[in-house]
Write a protein that holds these residues in place. Structure first.
Motif: not given
Ligand SMILES: Cc1ncc(C[n+]2csc(CCOP(=O)(O)OP(=O)(O)O)c2C)c(N)n1
Ligand SMILES: [Mg+2]
Length: 798
Positions: A242-265
């Motif tokens: 998905a990261f390699a798709e257009p817009g994928g870098e946004k997804l990666k950025q979200f995953i990398d910066t998402c706080p632990n608690g929010l990701y879990s929730a």
């Protein structure tokens, strides 16, 4: 030729894809069986006492992919694994799929005689390599097991019939809060740790909730500081695609910066919530919105859950990619409760799926009602194909996993000629005498000490047998011709492992060395020395080693207030009670060198026993089973008795007590002592009794074994064996009922006070209950009332 190559590459690719597909099915089955096992134990199996049975569905789900890939593909027979305690159901499910665990035991998970809550070497029947339960200990144990593997393989006597194994810990991320993990990292670095993998189940949740942000950076920095390789498994293949798709870098950025608690929730809330949040995050971004648009809610949830630790392909590549023996930490990003409705919820540690939720999971996995335990139910591949796959799994290629070794023969008790000596000094001399021999026994002994080798009297042994290191290290002081009594040469043949001060590490090492026969097929006779009070510092690791049925001798010395000038911080009080109550450990406190010689000789044999648990009808001790040995020794020199040890006396020393002065019919008092107070007991008896012989003296070498025999014989009588009698009961049967019993020990008086209950003698128990003082031995014995005058007073007091 190129065509042929291409064809073989395609075939290889197809085989790989099929392999991954089967692993995916086995993962699904492992997730189902572990969830079902816990559900069955809690909600289906009749439960008479109304207590929750428990079990950890979310912790288990977190590790299913990692364990699937390891057990069904990566592990080799010589590898040994410590499984995260709360993933026990996953381990049992995998063994069940292998056909090495019974359905009955799974149905009885956490029940009487069933599969254990936490993997247990001694209680489970499906070949647990390392027990776990007290978090952090199993992790560190793998490092010491690896060190022991190196030690054994460096020896010229080592048979090396099997390849080197990797010692692998499957680690809950919160286990890394335990200090013993870092103590072992330090020690591992010093010894050039190899062949150790720690796979960290980085679900960023502990028991109470979600762990702090940014912990990953700290963990990584710590491992790197100790020379570990780090392999981070953050994204699965779906995410990487998905990261390699257009817009994928946004997804990666979200995953990398998402706080632990929010990701879990969001994991808990599911696809629709992910979509809303991701769109919020990106604003009006055409490519990114389209990327999300191409996925249904459930596909989106699967994408966000496709972290590295849940992606079979990513895991397999990572494990297979290791082509070196350096210690490696895999930081595998996971979701606690992955693949279940518990995913990500902060309270999910003890949470369990409801009946409705397990029903949904059952249907999603195509498991028909009534077929919940069927090994291959609902899987795409045929049972025959799956059986074939399982039969070829490398992990099981060499059975049994538990190895056996021949007995290392005794060389007999090493008797000394000193007329006055302490038990600690005698210990040093006996080991020195053994070191002089060219015996198998001497070769199989390995000693270890947490920075107190010299002060616990191991110096002479170390000088003769040298220190262990994988490469030679010269003694610089000796090379520089500086006079010293210690010659510290390190060599691969060396037999002493010098540890830093952390006592936890000593017991973890003794545990690992004490399982060498079973893990590596080479018997070691491990002896660890430490200051007696600091046993408490490593107590959980000692208990853990005993729980695993590891076999070793631990020598606690110096002990008690007899240590005098060192004062209260170094004087042990409670350790005899530890010796009395610790299962798997026979505790002794000899007073004289000949007793110690007999006990060590017996101890080396006792370590190696592996018989049934039937008690010996003479003592009611389970001596055929064997176990570990604890010797509490003293630095206080005592005048030695002049005597020949008869077989009967030697036996009594091992059984726990003998009459130093037997009771006469006119006996009024028995003074029973253990350890260094022998001289006070003898002196008090002399003062009181004179020639009238109305004071008997009972020499106790092991309150622990007397106590164990007494309890066991009592139980046997309750069960109808009216003739059952233990050693202490037989000894006290000779003592008139009206006699007073005075017990004395340089330690807690409760160690011996129970003896009054054996035959109902009135008892005064002397010992030490409060923190020690500085002073001379005389000062201190007087202070605590355990000098000859104090004992005499206790005898005469009306
Ligand atoms: C020494 C010790 N202290 C406390 C516990 C209780 N306990 C069990 S699991 C756990 C948290 C485990 O979290 P983690 O290691 O991250 O495992 P997860 O369930 O998240 O995979 C705690 C505190 C324990 N088992 N051992
Ligand atoms: Mg966790």
């Amino acid at each position: 030729m190129p065509q042929k190559l291409e064809k073989s590459a395609i075939e290889h690719d197809t085989a790989r894809r099929e392999h991954l597909a089967v692993l995916a099915q086995l993962m699904e089955k492992t997730l189902w069986l572990s969830s079902w096992m816990i559900h069955h134990a809690n909600h289906i199996r009749p439960n008479s006492d109304g207590l929750k049975v428990g079990g950890h569905q979310a912790s288990s789900a977190s590790l299913t992919a990692i364990m699937t890939v390891l057990y069904f593909s990566v592990l080799r027979p010589e590898d040994r694994v410590a499984v995260k305690p709360h993933a026990s159901p996953v381990f049992h499910a995998i063994q069940y799929l292998f056909g090495r665990q019974s359905r009955e035991k799974l149905e009885n998970f956490r029940g009487y005689g069933g599969a254990q809550s936490y993997p247990s070497r001694t209680k489970d029947s499906d070949d647990v390599d390392f027990s776990t339960g007290s978090v952090g200990l199993g992790v560190a144990f793998t490092a010491f097991a690896s060190l022991v593997q190196d030690y054994v393989r460096a020896k010229s006597w080592s048979r090396k019939t099997r390849p080197e194994g990797r010692m692998i810990a499957l680690v809950g991320d919160a286990e890394l809060d335990e200090g013993n993990v870092y103590e072992c990292l330090l020690e591992g670095w010093k010894h050039g740790l190899r062949n150790t993998w720690w796979v960290i189940d980085y679900n960023r949740q502990s028991l109470d909730g979600v762990v702090r942000e940014g912990l990953y950076d700290r963990i990584e920095a710590i491992f790197r500081a100790f020379g570990w390789e780090i392999v981070t498994l953050k994204y699965g293949v779906l995410q990487r695609a998905a990261f390699a798709e257009p817009g994928g870098e946004k997804l990666k950025q979200f995953i990398d910066t998402c706080p632990n608690g929010l990701y879990s929730a969001l994991m808990f809330r599911g696809g629709a919530a992910w979509r809303e949040r991701l769109l919020d995050h990106a604003g009006d971004q055409g490519d990114f919105a389209a990327l999300l648009e191409r996925r249904s809610d459930s596909e989106l949830a699967a994408l966000m859950g496709n972290l590295g630790g849940h992606c079979i392909e990513t895991l397999l590549e990572a494990f297979e990619g290791i082509n070196h023996d350096r210690p490696t930490a895999f930081i595998a990003y996971t979701v606690k409760g992955w693949g279940t409705p518990l995913a990500g919820h902060k309270d999910n540690h003890a949470g369990q799926m409801t009946a409705a939720q397990i029903e949904t999971l059952r249907q999603a996995m195509s498991v028909r009602e009534g077929h919940e335990w069927d090994r291959f139910e609902g899987l795409a591949s045929s049972p025959a194909a799956l059986e074939e796959f399982l039969a070829a799994v490398p992990f099981n290629a060499d059975q049994p996993r538990r190895l056996h070794t021949p007995l290392v023969a005794s060389i007999g008790p090493q008797m000394l000629s000193e007329t006055t000596i302490s038990t600690q000094a005698a210990f040093g001399k006996i080991l020195d005498a053994i070191a002089r021999t060219e015996s198998d026994l001497a070769r199989r002994i390995v000693t270890a000490s947490p920075d107190v080798s010299v002060s616990t009297n191991l110096g002479a042994w170390v000088n003769r047998r040298q220190l262990f290191a994988r490469g030679d290290i010269a003694d610089i002081f000796s090379n520089e011709k500086i006079p010293s009594t210690q010659k510290w040469w390190f060599t691969p043949e060396g037999q002493h492992i010098e540890l830093g001060i952390a006592e936890m590490n000593l017991f973890l090492l003794l545990g690992a060395a004490g399982l060498s026969h079973s893990l590596f097929g080479e018997r070691l006779l491990p002896i660890g020395t430490l200051y007696d009070p600091f046993i408490s510092r490593g107590l959980d690791a000692l208990n853990y080693a005993c729980y695993q049925d590891a076999r070793f001798i631990v020598v606690g010395t110096p002990s008690g207030v007899s240590l005098a000038g060192e004062g209260g911080a170094h004087q042990s009080i409670a350790s005899p009670l530890i010796g009395l109550s610790q299962d798997g450990l026979a505790a002794f406190e000899p007073a004289f060198a000949d007793e110690l010689a007999v006990l060590l000789d017996w101890g080396f044999d006792y370590l190696q026993r592996d018989g049934d648990k039937e008690p010996d009808p003479r003592t009611w001790l389970r001596d055929k089973t064997g176990g570990s040995v604890y010797l509490r020794l003293s630095t206080r020199p005592l005048a030695q008795p002049v005597r020949q040890l008869t077989p009967a006396l030697s036996q009594a020393i091992v059984d726990g007590a003998y009459w130093l002065r037997p009771p006469e019919p006119s006996c009024e008092t028995v003074i029973a002592y253990q350890g260094a107070l022998a001289s006070e007991a003898i002196e008090a008896a002399g003062r009181l009794g004179g020639d009238r012989r109305n004071v008997a003296v009972l020499a106790i070498t092991s309150a622990d074994r007397l106590n164990a025999g007494w309890h066991a014989a009592g139980k046997a009588r309750l069960l109808g064996d009216s003739g059952a009698m233990s050693h202490i009961e037989r000894l006290l049967a000779e003592v008139p009922r009206h006699c007073r019993l005075v017990t004395a020990i340089d330690g807690h008086p409760a160690t011996l006070s129970w003896i009054g209950g054996v035959a109902g003698h009135r008892t005064v128990a002397l010992g030490v209950e409060h923190f020690g003082q500085t002073g001379t031995v005389g000062d201190l014995y007087r202070h605590y009332g355990i000098d000859a005058a104090g004992i005499a007073q206790a005898v005469s007091h009306k």
